[in-house]
Design an enzyme around this catalytic site. Structure first.
Site, PDB file in Angstrom:
ATOM      1  N   ARG A  73       0.856  -1.173   0.000  1.00 16.97           N
ATOM      2  CA  ARG A  73       0.000   0.000   0.000  1.00 16.97           C
ATOM      3  C   ARG A  73       0.902   1.236   0.000  1.00 16.97           C
ATOM      4  O   ARG A  73       2.034   1.188   0.477  1.00 16.97           O
ATOM      5  CB  ARG A  73      -0.897   0.014   1.236  1.00 16.97           C
ATOM      6  CG  ARG A  73      -1.833  -1.183   1.351  1.00 16.97           C
ATOM      7  CD  ARG A  73      -2.643  -1.109   2.642  1.00 16.97           C
ATOM      8  NE  ARG A  73      -3.586  -2.229   2.756  1.00 16.97           N
ATOM      9  CZ  ARG A  73      -3.324  -3.372   3.375  1.00 16.97           C
ATOM     10  NH1 ARG A  73      -2.131  -3.564   3.947  1.00 16.97           N
ATOM     11  NH2 ARG A  73      -4.226  -4.336   3.434  1.00 16.97           N
ATOM     12  N   LYS A 103      -2.276  -2.643   7.849  1.00 14.59           N
ATOM     13  CA  LYS A 103      -3.469  -2.164   8.538  1.00 14.59           C
ATOM     14  C   LYS A 103      -3.645  -2.889   9.867  1.00 14.59           C
ATOM     15  O   LYS A 103      -3.352  -4.074   9.977  1.00 14.59           O
ATOM     16  CB  LYS A 103      -4.706  -2.384   7.660  1.00 14.59           C
ATOM     17  CG  LYS A 103      -4.800  -1.431   6.472  1.00 14.59           C
ATOM     18  CD  LYS A 103      -6.108  -1.640   5.731  1.00 14.59           C
ATOM     19  CE  LYS A 103      -6.278  -0.634   4.605  1.00 14.59           C
ATOM     20  NZ  LYS A 103      -7.551  -0.813   3.885  1.00 14.59           N
ATOM     21  N   HIS A 159      -2.621   3.251  -6.176  1.00 20.54           N
ATOM     22  CA  HIS A 159      -2.409   1.820  -5.948  1.00 20.54           C
ATOM     23  C   HIS A 159      -2.271   1.030  -7.249  1.00 20.54           C
ATOM     24  O   HIS A 159      -2.392  -0.200  -7.241  1.00 20.54           O
ATOM     25  CB  HIS A 159      -3.564   1.239  -5.125  1.00 20.54           C
ATOM     26  CG  HIS A 159      -3.473   1.561  -3.664  1.00 20.54           C
ATOM     27  ND1 HIS A 159      -2.312   1.398  -2.929  1.00 20.54           N
ATOM     28  CD2 HIS A 159      -4.397   2.047  -2.798  1.00 20.54           C
ATOM     29  CE1 HIS A 159      -2.538   1.769  -1.679  1.00 20.54           C
ATOM     30  NE2 HIS A 159      -3.786   2.162  -1.573  1.00 20.54           N
ATOM     31  N   ARG A 201       0.252  -1.734  -7.037  1.00 17.88           N
ATOM     32  CA  ARG A 201      -0.224  -2.789  -6.124  1.00 17.88           C
ATOM     33  C   ARG A 201      -1.208  -3.692  -6.867  1.00 17.88           C
ATOM     34  O   ARG A 201      -1.152  -4.923  -6.745  1.00 17.88           O
ATOM     35  CB  ARG A 201      -0.873  -2.158  -4.900  1.00 17.88           C
ATOM     36  CG  ARG A 201      -1.490  -3.147  -3.899  1.00 17.88           C
ATOM     37  CD  ARG A 201      -1.884  -2.378  -2.644  1.00 17.88           C
ATOM     38  NE  ARG A 201      -2.791  -3.104  -1.788  1.00 17.88           N
ATOM     39  CZ  ARG A 201      -2.435  -3.975  -0.838  1.00 17.88           C
ATOM     40  NH1 ARG A 201      -1.159  -4.256  -0.657  1.00 17.88           N
ATOM     41  NH2 ARG A 201      -3.330  -4.565  -0.071  1.00 17.88           N
ATOM     42  N   HIS A 233      -4.062  -8.787   3.089  1.00 18.04           N
ATOM     43  CA  HIS A 233      -5.519  -8.782   3.234  1.00 18.04           C
ATOM     44  C   HIS A 233      -5.919  -9.705   4.378  1.00 18.04           C
ATOM     45  O   HIS A 233      -5.456 -10.836   4.453  1.00 18.04           O
ATOM     46  CB  HIS A 233      -6.199  -9.269   1.946  1.00 18.04           C
ATOM     47  CG  HIS A 233      -6.169  -8.269   0.839  1.00 18.04           C
ATOM     48  ND1 HIS A 233      -6.360  -8.604  -0.486  1.00 18.04           N
ATOM     49  CD2 HIS A 233      -5.977  -6.927   0.854  1.00 18.04           C
ATOM     50  CE1 HIS A 233      -6.281  -7.508  -1.229  1.00 18.04           C
ATOM     51  NE2 HIS A 233      -6.047  -6.486  -0.444  1.00 18.04           N
ATOM     52  N   TYR A 256      -9.216  -9.590  -7.668  1.00 18.58           N
ATOM     53  CA  TYR A 256      -8.121  -9.582  -8.638  1.00 18.58           C
ATOM     54  C   TYR A 256      -8.194 -10.779  -9.580  1.00 18.58           C
ATOM     55  O   TYR A 256      -7.661 -10.720 -10.688  1.00 18.58           O
ATOM     56  CB  TYR A 256      -6.771  -9.577  -7.920  1.00 18.58           C
ATOM     57  CG  TYR A 256      -6.506  -8.291  -7.186  1.00 18.58           C
ATOM     58  CD1 TYR A 256      -6.149  -7.139  -7.871  1.00 18.58           C
ATOM     59  CD2 TYR A 256      -6.622  -8.220  -5.802  1.00 18.58           C
ATOM     60  CE1 TYR A 256      -5.914  -5.957  -7.202  1.00 18.58           C
ATOM     61  CE2 TYR A 256      -6.390  -7.042  -5.122  1.00 18.58           C
ATOM     62  CZ  TYR A 256      -6.036  -5.913  -5.830  1.00 18.58           C
ATOM     63  OH  TYR A 256      -5.809  -4.746  -5.164  1.00 18.58           O
TER      64      TYR A 256
END
Length: 298
Positions: free
Chosen positions: A149, A173, A244, A247, A270, A279
């Protein structure tokens, strides 16, 4: 795969019909979804009430591989959540594993991704005769190699980099830490930048930031975005971009080359597989396009 009925499915559907007046179509759909899930669980030697979060995520990945649509999977999860709420209320289970599983986002636009040729052009755009160009080349190489990120990239410090082992220690995160391999190309460019360009960029100012701004401070997201757009113009890329973009390219290109969805999930950081699954649509669309272009019967 055979669908297997389970007495708890009937009990749940009867209770749902009494409480909410379930329509016949919804009842048939829920029964079909839950029976299919039960059959899948039986192949994994797990009973329906014992299904945990990881198995549910594995089943979602299986549904995706089988070609089930997001709306169908959303209906399945809705029924499964109701089923486990019923089991919890009846004290037949201690926890509801579906609370930790996100619903598929219907109608969400696919992430913008660049082709491998576009990425190569973008990586070669920085002017290596300047310290800022060496920083940007190393930064882009790391971003594409690791799928970070933007906030993870600009906040990297020297002690998060292990060049000898070729890995980054990334704080994602929720303060979740993960180790991400860099690959040989990114390591080479990072070594060159740290040896030459970084010292020139800092001009004697102390900083532990890996990719500092020209003032020797942590780069802002806005500055990073400005640099990306600048290099895209130099590379002649006129496709829509976002901060992004690399990414997204990282994830899509890995899947195009046969990477396992779970591996990509871990690399991206994730927490839920359903976030990574989008994706696969980008990757499959590209594969279908290539098949149509190059296969004699495409």
């Amino acid at each position: 795969m055979p669908a297997l009925d389970h007495p708890l499915i009937d009990q749940f559907l009867d209770a749902l019909w009494l409480e909410k007046g379930l329509s016949d179509n919804t009842r048939v759909s829920y029964r079909s979804d839950l029976a299919l899930f039960n059959g899948w669980l039986q192949e994994h030697s797990v009973s329906l009430p014992d299904a945990g979060r990881d198995l549910i995520l594995d089943h979602l990945a299986w549904r995706l591989d089988q070609g089930y649509k997001p709306r169908s999977t959303a209906r399945f999860l809705s029924g499964l959540r109701g089923f486990f709420r019923y089991l919890l209320r009846e004290k037949l289970v201690a926890i509801d594993p579906t609370l930790q599983v996100d619903m598929p986002q219907l109608g969400k636009p696919l992430p913008k991704s660049l082709s491998e040729a576009d990425v190569e052009a973008l990586l070669q755009a920085p002017d290596l005769g300047e310290a800022i160009g060496q920083r940007d080349r190393a930064m882009l190489e790391v971003l594409y190699a690791c799928g970070l990120r933007v906030t993870e990239l600009v906040s990297l410090t020297l002690d998060q980099v292990n060049l000898r082992q070729g890995v980054l220690r990334v704080m994602g995160k929720g303060s979740k830490e993960r180790l991400v391999p860099m690959g040989e190309e990114a390591v080479v460019w990072l070594e060159r930048y740290q040896r030459d360009g970084r010292a020139e960029l800092l001009n004697g100012r102390p900083s532990d930031v890996l990719f500092p701004s020209q003032r020797g401070e942590q780069m802002t997201r806005q500055t990073f975005w400005h640099r990306i757009k600048h290099h895209a113009r130099v590379a002649g890329i006129d496709k829509p971009l976002s901060p992004h973009t690399l990414r997204h390219a990282f994830a899509t290109h890995l899947l195009n080359h046969g990477a396992d969805l779970r591996v990509v999930q871990m690399l991206l950081g994730h927490s839920d597989l359903s976030t990574t699954q989008i994706y696969t649509h980008v990757a499959k669309a590209r594969l279908q396009q290539l098949h149509a272009q190059h296969h004699p019967r495409g």
